[in-house]
Scaffold this active site. Structure first.
Site, PDB file in Angstrom:
ATOM      1  N   TYR A 184     -51.283  54.191   4.262  1.00 46.99           N
ATOM      2  CA  TYR A 184     -50.919  54.831   5.253  1.00 46.99           C
ATOM      3  C   TYR A 184     -49.689  55.688   4.671  1.00 46.99           C
ATOM      4  CZ  TYR A 184     -48.933  55.766   9.865  1.00 46.99           C
ATOM      5  OH  TYR A 184     -47.927  56.443  10.904  1.00 46.99           O
ATOM      6  N   GLU A 210     -47.702  62.521   9.951  1.00 46.46           N
ATOM      7  CA  GLU A 210     -49.195  61.342   9.412  1.00 46.46           C
ATOM      8  C   GLU A 210     -50.112  61.611   9.094  1.00 46.46           C
ATOM      9  OE1 GLU A 210     -50.205  58.058  12.338  1.00 46.46           O
ATOM     10  OE2 GLU A 210     -50.640  59.498  12.831  1.00 46.46           O
TER      11      GLU A 210
END
Length: 397
Positions: free
Chosen positions: A114, A202
């Site tokens: 992530y 993101e």
């Protein structure tokens, strides 16, 4: 402003971030053409992913991601997705209409990570967040295993430094060539965040996978980018990416009149000048047992035209049973504001009870103007009185 995944990946390519091959398709025929482009690059038999494009996450859980191995399967998947109403955990029960799909080559992740860059409003600085738990809701990771959330605060005067990227790569377990590739990707993502005036970039998941040459590489398998609306005037190309079909029609209309509006699901329409007062107004409506239908800040210097547009917006919401106008006359005097309210109310048919609370400079003159207007306006003294009256009016309407 939000954009679609395919648009975010186009920006990634511009900043040197590795993504899958492929592109957007708005018809099944275009999806077939995208399939042909991928096969030309990877050879026949390559697995294809067809992803519904909406401004919401959880598309896989809602059935918005399909796999295909032939041109016919790719076209059939696009035909099934385009035009469907996709319901995900983030869309609500009403779902979102799918108008386009992203067609890309499938990859087999060896690891899922992530990565995000966002603004820390407490520190007033950008922060780079990384985790070994890619592919999961980062909120769940933060709640259950906060030690797996890695953060690097960036000095905006210096930008993200190479040592910070290397530090994150080491914490993520990336070594050798992968560490160098990961650091380069992180620096590129931060540059995109900063130069494009983003509020969020993101990648979930950021994957380690086999590259075209068979060697491991780091690739952005998904992409989400939000932008600071106040900076869009500096980025005409990004502003052109706006898809108003994905936005609340009320919010789109409000933006045309420079109104700060957020639609909610209550029954009391609110028109307030000042964001802080608007929040307090919503709170006190809840305190008295009501439910606000919106946040609406018309600003300290609202014109008659803006107030008229605001009334039209509020009256167009079929759930609204009463209106509350809560004005503090600081920058503009109460008599000027009252004149704007009266003029707007006369120009717009208001089918529900209207409660007005005025306070500030020339408040008595403003109240007298409302009283002498001949309009069925319910005046209030103080926020408590206004909230009590508008909740009662909404319940009786």
């Amino acid at each position: 402003m939000n954009i679609h995944e395919y648009q975010a990946k186009e920006l990634f390519r511009q900043f040197g971030v590795m993504v899958q091959s492929g592109g957007v398709a708005r018809t099944p025929e275009e999806a077939g053409a995208r399939y042909d482009e991928i096969v030309a690059a990877f050879g026949s038999g390559a697995e294809i992913v067809v992803k519904a494009q909406i401004h919401a996450g959880g598309r896989g859980k809602g059935g918005g991601i399909k796999f295909a191995r032939t041109r016919e399967e790719c076209v059939a998947a696009a035909r099934k997705l385009i035009g469907m109403t996709l319901v995900t955990p983030q869309t609500g029960a009403q779902g979102r209409l799918v108008r386009s799909v992203l067609v890309v080559n499938a990859v087999t992740p060896q690891r899922e990570l992530y990565l995000a860059v966002l603004l820390d409003r407490v520190l007033s600085r950008p922060v780079v967040i990384a985790s070994t738990e890619g592919g999961m809701d980062i909120e769940s990771v933060a709640a259950k295993t906060p030690e797996k959330i890695l953060k690097e605060v960036v000095d905006p005067a210096l930008g993200m430094m190479p040592f910070q990227a290397r530090k994150l790569c080491r914490a993520l377990g990336l070594t050798g060539d992968l560490a160098a590739a990961g650091a380069k990707l992180m620096l590129s993502v931060y540059r995109l965040f900063w130069e494009s005036d983003c509020s969020l970039v993101e990648i979930n998941p950021l994957v380690v996978t086999a590259g075209p040459d068979g060697k491991p590489c780091v690739l952005a398998m998904d992409a989400k980018i939000n932008f600071d609306d106040n900076a869009l005037y500096r980025h005409k190309d990004i502003a052109a990416m706006r898809d108003t079909n994905e936005e609340d029609p009320r919010e789109v209309e409000a933006s045309k009149n420079d109104l700060n509006y957020i639609g909610l699901d209550g029954t009391i329409g609110c028109m307030v000048n000042g964001a802080g007062l608007a929040m307090a107004t919503m709170d006190i409506i809840k305190h008295y047992g009501g439910s606000p239908a919106n946040f609406l800040d018309v600003g300290g210097g609202a014109s008659v035209e803006q107030v008229t547009a605001a009334f039209k917006l509020l009256c167009g919401d079929k759930n609204v049973k009463a209106l509350l106008v809560n004005i503090f006359g600081g920058i503009m005097k109460c008599d000027v504001l009252a004149a704007g309210i009266v003029g707007a109310a006369k120009a717009v048919h208001i089918p529900v009870p209207l409660v007005v609370r005025l306070e500030g400079t020339n408040v008595e003159q403003g109240r007298k103007m409302l009283k002498d207007s001949g309009l069925p306006i319910i005046t209030a003294n103080g926020m408590g009185d206004a909230a009590e009256k508008v909740v009662r009016a909404a319940q009786q309407s």
